[in-house]
Design a protein around this motif. Structure first.
Motif, PDB file in Angstrom:
ATOM      1  N   ALA A  48       0.840  -1.195   0.126  1.00 39.35           N
ATOM      2  CA  ALA A  48       0.093  -0.057   0.030  1.00 39.35           C
ATOM      3  C   ALA A  48       0.864   1.408  -0.034  1.00 39.35           C
ATOM      4  O   ALA A  48       0.580   2.280  -0.681  1.00 39.35           O
ATOM      5  CB  ALA A  48      -0.940  -0.079   1.077  1.00 39.35           C
TER       6      ALA A  48
ATOM      7  N   ARG B  70       3.840   1.519  -1.258  1.00 43.44           N
ATOM      8  CA  ARG B  70       4.603   1.463  -2.802  1.00 43.44           C
ATOM      9  C   ARG B  70       3.542   2.160  -3.729  1.00 43.44           C
ATOM     10  O   ARG B  70       4.201   2.711  -4.598  1.00 43.44           O
ATOM     11  CB  ARG B  70       5.055   0.370  -2.985  1.00 43.44           C
ATOM     12  CG  ARG B  70       6.514   0.022  -2.103  1.00 43.44           C
ATOM     13  CD  ARG B  70       6.767  -1.225  -2.762  1.00 43.44           C
ATOM     14  NE  ARG B  70       7.386  -1.297  -3.926  1.00 43.44           N
ATOM     15  CZ  ARG B  70       7.068  -2.387  -4.713  1.00 43.44           C
ATOM     16  NH1 ARG B  70       6.497  -3.481  -4.224  1.00 43.44           N
ATOM     17  NH2 ARG B  70       7.279  -2.363  -6.016  1.00 43.44           N
ATOM     18  N   VAL B  71       2.276   2.089  -3.475  1.00 47.37           N
ATOM     19  CA  VAL B  71       1.634   2.651  -4.745  1.00 47.37           C
ATOM     20  C   VAL B  71       1.312   4.124  -4.785  1.00 47.37           C
ATOM     21  O   VAL B  71       1.226   4.435  -6.015  1.00 47.37           O
ATOM     22  CB  VAL B  71      -0.139   2.134  -4.596  1.00 47.37           C
ATOM     23  CG1 VAL B  71      -0.114   0.456  -4.546  1.00 47.37           C
ATOM     24  CG2 VAL B  71      -0.746   2.861  -3.241  1.00 47.37           C
ATOM     25  N   VAL B  72       1.738   4.855  -3.777  1.00 49.44           N
ATOM     26  CA  VAL B  72       2.033   6.162  -3.969  1.00 49.44           C
ATOM     27  C   VAL B  72       3.578   6.419  -4.113  1.00 49.44           C
ATOM     28  O   VAL B  72       4.204   6.191  -3.164  1.00 49.44           O
ATOM     29  CB  VAL B  72       1.378   6.952  -2.859  1.00 49.44           C
ATOM     30  CG1 VAL B  72       1.520   8.447  -3.039  1.00 49.44           C
ATOM     31  CG2 VAL B  72      -0.221   6.592  -2.442  1.00 49.44           C
TER      32      VAL B  72
END
Lengths: 301, 225
Positions: free
Chosen positions: A18, A20-22
């Motif tokens: 989660a 790493r998605v931003v």
């Protein structure tokens, strides 16, 4: 309760995927850290100011309760008679809770710091002191002076409360200002974190759209942002708080300088209060980022 | 799978659709065609609930889309694979992570399905590029990556918007055969395209139906194509 623990654990331990998605955000991260640190630093000083002026006001207020002194200077022959007369006047004055003539030992104790322990008090024409304690309504000092002038001409009323009252008021006002400062600092922190979060959200609109498209729930997307900003605020505020507490600890001690001056520091358990600032900053940041993220997401499909 | 009942959609500029009724049956293969600007993308967006119908009812997997919460929509999207005209990725993550993204956001452990992922990337011919960042890929590679991402959750429905828009004929043939293969596996497929040659090529391989958007409405095109 269990859910809260799970939520907290998720916040601190995090979900690697989660996170790493931003994409990492470089300098806004540093700005958030700096802002929380600076605000925590200021909050510690506001807290110190509030607590110090609080102590000041309390001390002055408590002294108010036994604050008037009647001083009788009369030839030694009339001293006892005038003291009796003055006590009688005080006893019948409305607003006087009690009045008591200081005995010789007490008077000697009062003079000791100035003249040393060997002062032959008996042989000196020192005035008789009467301690007057006001009740909550207080008395009419001018009327009392006039009556005393008739009954005990050697009596002088020294009601120092009259100049202490505005000081206590000022100290109370200062404490209020300190509290308002803390509230303003919290609100400013929330505003700045919201701006930073909005900037981060705006910079990552494509990321958010992609995540929505592949079936990410709002809370999942929000969490990635909220976690970052909360941890940054916590760390920044932690550093700011520690630095400010060190700064307060090494302030020169004003305690010795005067009876009613008090150091702008923390005393005793009050040292624990600033430690609340980092978690509070984290809560403010959590709430601000979450609100901003869910608002942004609400505008998308 | 997806049903439209008397759906109309209008935006600031006027009415785009009027009174469309349509049912996408499980396992069907549809093409959606019509001149550019006629609303093919909008029609697909109604199907995957990026847009809400102005009137009428869109039912997705049996539920009324207008009654769904945002979380319901998110959950239903996990059953719909979407391939966009301009494929958007997370540009900071390598291809493999992007393709596995639907698993990640659904809370599933992507590493547990690593074998699936490898197989899928092989299938779309991208196994050499797993560590590449999306901006480093060519248009055709991005289209195939988008298709891989659309199917990794093994969705029931795949909606593709001009999937062959940016690629040459040979590549579009490859993408088409991937979609046909998915259809044979039982997936419901809808492809929006204005490429009639592609549709003809598909009809040779699969029993595809062609829907044409015309006069604010969707009609089943005749066998003349």
């Amino acid at each position: 309760m269990n859910q809260a623990i799970v939520a907290l654990r998720a916040l601190f331990v995090g979900d690697v995927h989660a996170d790493r998605v931003v994409p990492p955000t470089g300098y806004t991260a540093w700005l958030t850290l700096f802002v929380s640190g600076a605000m925590a630093f200021l909050a510690v000083f506001s807290l110190a100011l509030s607590l110090a002026t609080g102590r000041l006001a309390d001390r002055w207020s408590s002294e108010l309760a036994r604050s008037s002194t009647l001083r009788i200077s009369a030839p030694s022959g009339q001293m006892a008679a005038q003291t009796q007369a003055a006590l009688e006047v005080l006893r019948t004055t409305p607003g006087v809770a009690s009045a008591r003539a200081l005995d010789e030992a007490e008077q000697r104790a009062l003079l000791e710091p100035w003249f040393g322990p060997d002062l032959p008090v008996d042989s000196l024409p020192i005035p008789q002191l009467i301690e007057v304690i006001e009740d909550s309504d207080g008395f009419d000092a001018e009327g009392l002076r006039q009556r005393l002038a008739g009954e005990a001409p050697g009596a002088v009323l020294d009601d120092h409360t009259r100049w202490r009252t505005p000081l206590v008021k000022a100290a109370d006002r200062l404490r209020l200002l300190g509290v308002i400062s803390i509230i303003l600092i919290a609100a400013t922190t929330a505003a700045m974190i919201t701006l930073a979060a909005n900037a981060a959200l705006a910079a990552n609109l494509q990321v958010i759209r992609v995540l929505r498209l592949v079936g990410a729930r709002d809370v999942y997307i929000a969490r990635a942002f909220v976690r970052r900003f909360t941890l940054r605020a916590l760390v920044g505020a932690g550093v700011g708080t520690v630095l400010a507490m060190i700064a307060v600890a090494i302030l020169p001690d004003a305690q010795a300088a005067g009876g009613f001056l008090t150091g702008l520091g923390f005393q005793g358990v009050h040292w624990l209060l600033p430690l609340l600032i980092p978690p509070l900053a984290a809560i403010v940041s959590f709430w601000a980022t979450r609100t901003a993220a869910l608002r942004t997401l609400g505008g998308m499909t | 799978m997806i049903e439209l009942h008397n759906v109309a959609y209008s935006y600031g500029g006027g009415e785009l659709f009027n009174d469309i009724s349509l049912k996408l049956a499980p396992g069907s293969f549809h093409f959606l065609t019509g001149p550019s600007g006629v609303g093919k993308s909008t029609f697909l967006k109604l199907c995957y609930m990026e847009l809400a119908a102005t009137s009428g009812q869109v039912r997705v997997f049996g539920a009324d889309a207008s009654q769904m919460t945002r979380d319901d929509i998110a959950r239903n999207r996990r059953r719909i694979g979407v391939v966009h005209q301009d494929c958007k990725f997370l540009d900071h993550l390598p291809l493999a992570a992007n393709v596995a993204l639907p698993l990640t956001v659904a809370g599933r452990d992507a590493s547990a399905e690593a074998a699936n992922l490898t197989e899928l990337l092989n299938w779309v011919g991208l196994s050499q590029h797993t560590d590449a960042l999306p901006p480093q890929l060519s248009g055709g590679e991005r289209q195939r990556a988008a298709l891989a991402r659309a199917v990794i959750m093994s969705p029931d429905v795949i909606l593709a918007d001009e999937p062959t828009g940016n690629v040459d004929w040979e590549m579009s043939q490859r993408l088409l055969s991937l979609l046909v293969e998915l259809n044979r596996m039982g997936k419901t497929i809808m492809v929006a395209t204005h490429d009639l040659a592609l549709i003809r090529a598909a009809k040779a391989q699969v029993g595809a139906r062609v829907l044409r958007i015309q006069n604010q409405s969707v009609q089943l095109a005749g066998a003349d194509l």
